[in-house]
Design a protein around this motif. Sequence first.
Motif: not given
Length: 175
Positions: A122-144
């Motif tokens: 999600v470019k606007e929020q600068k984060e990686m998002v899993c829409p199934c269960h609202h998981g969010v990952f740090d884009v620099n490390t991939g950590a949740p």
Amino acid sequence: MTTNKNNSVPKKDDNYTHNINRNNERSLDRRGFMKTLAGAAGVFAVASLPWGALAAKELMGLADKEYPHQKITNVNDIAVGDSVEFHFPSEHDSAVLIRLEESKYVAYQNACTHLRCPVYWVKEQKEMVCPCHHGVFDVNTGAPTAGPPRRALPEIVVHVEDGAIFAVRVKRYEA
């Protein structure tokens, strides 16, 4: 049919596969059942050893395993903040490449580590998002950073060469 002094059936008359006289049938008691069960478990354990050894060998060497370099895209075809979806190391493994800065690229397998739902940039929020269960990952490390995922996304090592971005290998999970 004759019986001997121990009241047991002689071996030649002990045909328990085609027995007409059902009184002569062997019965499977608890001890016999447990012996059969233990024997079957032993056979299965011994039969699975080669596959377990193969799997362990694969997992132990995963960090060093380098795949044939696969071109993802050209540097000029992706703007800062944009992402490109690709497949690596096989055509069944979906991944995403993100250009964070002019010369900083990150790539991850985009299957959530919780239940393997697709993960989106999600470019606007600068984060990686899993829409199934609202998981969010740090884009620099991939950590949740939010939601149910506990493990980081598997990182794909990328290499820039001659104006093109290549996927090189998948980093091993860190405990």
